[in-house]
Design a protein around this motif. Structure first.
Motif, PDB file in Angstrom:
ATOM      1  N   THR A  47      33.199  -8.859 -49.945  1.00 39.19           N
ATOM      2  CA  THR A  47      32.501  -7.579 -50.114  1.00 39.19           C
ATOM      3  C   THR A  47      31.755  -7.200 -48.841  1.00 39.19           C
ATOM      4  OG1 THR A  47      32.274  -7.961 -52.483  1.00 39.19           O
ATOM      5  CG2 THR A  47      30.795  -6.333 -51.502  1.00 39.19           C
ATOM      6  N   ALA A  48      31.062  -8.162 -48.251  1.00 40.98           N
ATOM      7  CA  ALA A  48      30.323  -7.893 -47.013  1.00 40.98           C
ATOM      8  C   ALA A  48      31.277  -7.485 -45.894  1.00 40.98           C
ATOM      9  CB  ALA A  48      29.512  -9.118 -46.611  1.00 40.98           C
ATOM     10  N   LEU A  49      32.429  -8.127 -45.825  1.00 40.25           N
ATOM     11  CA  LEU A  49      33.408  -7.751 -44.797  1.00 40.25           C
ATOM     12  C   LEU A  49      33.945  -6.341 -45.020  1.00 40.25           C
ATOM     13  CD1 LEU A  49      35.392 -11.095 -44.370  1.00 40.25           C
ATOM     14  CD2 LEU A  49      33.882  -9.981 -42.691  1.00 40.25           C
ATOM     15  N   ARG A  50      34.191  -5.966 -46.274  1.00 35.47           N
ATOM     16  CA  ARG A  50      34.655  -4.599 -46.558  1.00 35.47           C
ATOM     17  C   ARG A  50      33.631  -3.568 -46.091  1.00 35.47           C
ATOM     18  NH1 ARG A  50      36.435  -6.788 -51.367  1.00 35.47           N
ATOM     19  NH2 ARG A  50      34.728  -5.908 -52.572  1.00 35.47           N
ATOM     20  N   LEU A  51      32.365  -3.926 -46.149  1.00 30.43           N
ATOM     21  CA  LEU A  51      31.314  -3.016 -45.708  1.00 30.43           C
ATOM     22  C   LEU A  51      31.087  -3.083 -44.198  1.00 30.43           C
ATOM     23  CD1 LEU A  51      28.757  -3.731 -48.569  1.00 30.43           C
ATOM     24  CD2 LEU A  51      30.172  -1.683 -48.312  1.00 30.43           C
TER      25      LEU A  51
ATOM     26  N   ILE B  92      35.950 -14.785 -42.142  1.00 26.62           N
ATOM     27  CA  ILE B  92      35.178 -14.004 -41.172  1.00 26.62           C
ATOM     28  C   ILE B  92      35.895 -13.987 -39.829  1.00 26.62           C
ATOM     29  CG2 ILE B  92      33.001 -13.937 -39.888  1.00 26.62           C
ATOM     30  CD1 ILE B  92      31.742 -15.107 -42.504  1.00 26.62           C
ATOM     31  N   ARG B  93      36.408 -15.141 -39.416  1.00 28.08           N
ATOM     32  CA  ARG B  93      37.153 -15.204 -38.146  1.00 28.08           C
ATOM     33  C   ARG B  93      38.412 -14.357 -38.212  1.00 28.08           C
ATOM     34  NH1 ARG B  93      35.812 -21.184 -38.192  1.00 28.08           N
ATOM     35  NH2 ARG B  93      33.919 -21.276 -36.938  1.00 28.08           N
ATOM     36  N   GLN B  94      39.103 -14.395 -39.349  1.00 25.35           N
ATOM     37  CA  GLN B  94      40.319 -13.601 -39.518  1.00 25.35           C
ATOM     38  C   GLN B  94      40.016 -12.108 -39.439  1.00 25.35           C
ATOM     39  OE1 GLN B  94      42.236 -14.071 -43.313  1.00 25.35           O
ATOM     40  NE2 GLN B  94      44.175 -13.258 -42.563  1.00 25.35           N
ATOM     41  N   ALA B  95      38.864 -11.697 -39.943  1.00 21.75           N
ATOM     42  CA  ALA B  95      38.473 -10.287 -39.898  1.00 21.75           C
ATOM     43  C   ALA B  95      38.010  -9.870 -38.506  1.00 21.75           C
ATOM     44  CB  ALA B  95      37.365 -10.015 -40.915  1.00 21.75           C
ATOM     45  N   GLY B  96      37.702 -10.843 -37.652  1.00 17.51           N
ATOM     46  CA  GLY B  96      37.274 -10.532 -36.293  1.00 17.51           C
ATOM     47  C   GLY B  96      35.869  -9.963 -36.209  1.00 17.51           C
TER      48      GLY B  96
END
Length: 141
Positions: free
Chosen positions: A17-21, A63-67
């Motif tokens: 969810t945090a990554l989507r934001l 998190i690493r995959q999302a950069g």
């Protein structure tokens, strides 16, 4: 953007969810590993760091995959205090890092659920508390 990690299976939903934001805003992600209160004052910073690595270990690959840049922080709940005071301390951590959104699960660590964090944030006029939707369990073969 802050993700509150509690060493639970819901940490993955919180980080997703945090990554989507965070990704569309190119915002760094503050990862707050909340550790339960410890009765002994002999707990060292090294022990806290090890416990935080364990908590963050399951979400760092996402998190690493999302950069996305991330800042790991350890927060140990005070042994004696109210849930509202504990929530305020977590909000203080987010405020020190200028985070305006805190993502947490409905059931948080040491009684720091989304309801208590929202109540504390309302009294302090921020940050916005976003509750991550729990992940459904599925059996994969």
């Amino acid at each position: 953007m802050t993700a509150l990690l509690a060493d639970s299976v819901q940490d993955v939903a919180v980080v997703d969810t945090a990554l989507r934001l965070a990704v569309p805003r190119r915002a760094p992600l503050l990862l707050v590993a909340v550790l339960p209160a410890h009765a002994h004052s002999s707990v060292t910073a090294e022990a806290d760091a090890h416990a935080a690595r364990v908590v963050m270990g399951r979400v760092l690959p996402r998190i690493r995959q999302a950069g996305v840049d991330h800042i790991p922080v350890v927060h140990r709940v005070a042994p004696h205090g109210t849930r509202l005071r504990a929530a305020g301390a977590v909000l203080d951590v987010a405020a020190r890092h200028l985070s305006s959104v805190l993502v947490t699960s409905a059931r948080g660590p040491a009684g720091l659920d989304a309801h208590v964090l929202t109540e504390a944030a309302t009294q302090r006029c921020g940050p916005f508390v976003h509750t991550a939707t729990p992940t459904a369990w599925s059996h994969t073969r």
